[in-house]
Design a protein around this motif. Structure first.
Motif, short mmCIF file in Angstrom:
data_model
loop_
_atom_site.label_atom_id
_atom_site.label_comp_id
_atom_site.label_asym_id
_atom_site.label_seq_id
_atom_site.Cartn_x
_atom_site.Cartn_y
_atom_site.Cartn_z
N GLY A 1 -30.39 -16.22 -9.92
CA GLY A 1 -30.80 -17.52 -9.40
C GLY A 1 -30.33 -18.66 -10.28
N VAL A 2 -30.19 -19.84 -9.66
CA VAL A 2 -29.78 -21.05 -10.38
C VAL A 2 -30.88 -22.09 -10.20
N ARG A 3 -31.45 -22.55 -11.27
CA ARG A 3 -32.57 -23.50 -11.24
C ARG A 3 -32.10 -24.95 -11.09
N VAL A 4 -32.98 -25.77 -10.53
CA VAL A 4 -32.75 -27.21 -10.44
C VAL A 4 -32.45 -27.74 -11.84
N GLY A 5 -31.48 -28.65 -11.93
CA GLY A 5 -31.12 -29.24 -13.21
C GLY A 5 -30.06 -28.47 -13.97
N SER A 6 -29.62 -27.34 -13.42
CA SER A 6 -28.57 -26.54 -14.07
C SER A 6 -27.19 -27.05 -13.67
N TRP A 7 -26.26 -26.98 -14.59
CA TRP A 7 -24.85 -27.20 -14.27
C TRP A 7 -24.27 -25.86 -13.86
N VAL A 8 -23.76 -25.77 -12.65
CA VAL A 8 -23.14 -24.56 -12.15
C VAL A 8 -21.63 -24.79 -12.10
N MET A 9 -20.85 -23.84 -12.65
CA MET A 9 -19.41 -23.99 -12.72
C MET A 9 -18.70 -22.84 -12.04
N LEU A 10 -17.68 -23.16 -11.26
CA LEU A 10 -16.85 -22.17 -10.60
C LEU A 10 -15.47 -22.19 -11.24
N THR A 11 -14.98 -21.02 -11.63
CA THR A 11 -13.62 -20.88 -12.15
C THR A 11 -12.88 -19.94 -11.22
N ALA A 12 -11.82 -20.45 -10.61
CA ALA A 12 -11.09 -19.71 -9.58
C ALA A 12 -9.74 -19.23 -10.09
N THR A 13 -9.29 -18.14 -9.48
CA THR A 13 -7.99 -17.56 -9.78
C THR A 13 -7.28 -17.26 -8.46
N VAL A 14 -6.01 -17.59 -8.39
CA VAL A 14 -5.19 -17.23 -7.23
C VAL A 14 -4.71 -15.80 -7.43
N LEU A 15 -4.95 -14.96 -6.46
CA LEU A 15 -4.49 -13.58 -6.53
C LEU A 15 -3.10 -13.43 -5.92
N ARG A 16 -2.89 -14.15 -4.80
CA ARG A 16 -1.61 -14.09 -4.11
C ARG A 16 -1.52 -15.25 -3.13
#
Length: 141
Positions: A92-107
């Protein structure tokens, strides 16, 4: 949540708006194109009755991963419809949290972009994703 706080992470961050995202409006996110990542501050409007980020809000947030990987895909159209999106919710992710997505291209092909991403809060992985997007670069979309 209207919050103009800059992300507390090193990087070349620019603020951008994720608009027209449907019922779960993410609002603005901070994008670091040099690292293929983006983040947002989780507000009450993103959460369920238990004070954690709703799965629908998380799915909307991760569906924009093609924005983070565009610099690595060559010529990509502005509109890249989602063909498939899979999200594994790990914590779970709580209110006030910084959530970060790191993406990678596979093809990348002439018609498709295949990517994967990890979503973290601090150093903890909270979700992982796999996505396929339609590459409309040759169609002038």
């Amino acid at each position: 949540m209207t919050d103009d706080r800059h992300p507390p992470f090193p990087g070349d961050w620019e603020r951008t708006e994720l608009s027209n995202t449907g019922a779960w409006t993410v609002g603005h996110v901070w994008l670091d194109r040099t690292q293929g990542r983006y983040c947002m501050l989780v507000g009450p409007e993103h959460c369920n009755a238990f004070g954690t980020m709703h799965g629908g809000a998380m799915a909307t947030f991760v569906d924009a991963q093609v924005v983070a990987v565009r610099p690595y895909t060559g010529e990509v159209a502005n509109h890249t419809p989602t063909v498939t999106l899979s999200v594994d919710y790990l914590a779970g992710v709580r209110v006030g949290s910084w959530v970060m997505l790191t993406a990678t291209v596979l093809r990348t092909t002439r018609t498709m972009i295949f990517s994967q991403a990890l979503v973290t809060v601090e150093d903890a992985v909270v979700a992982r994703t796999n996505a396929i997007y339609r590459n409309n670069a040759d169609k002038g979309a």
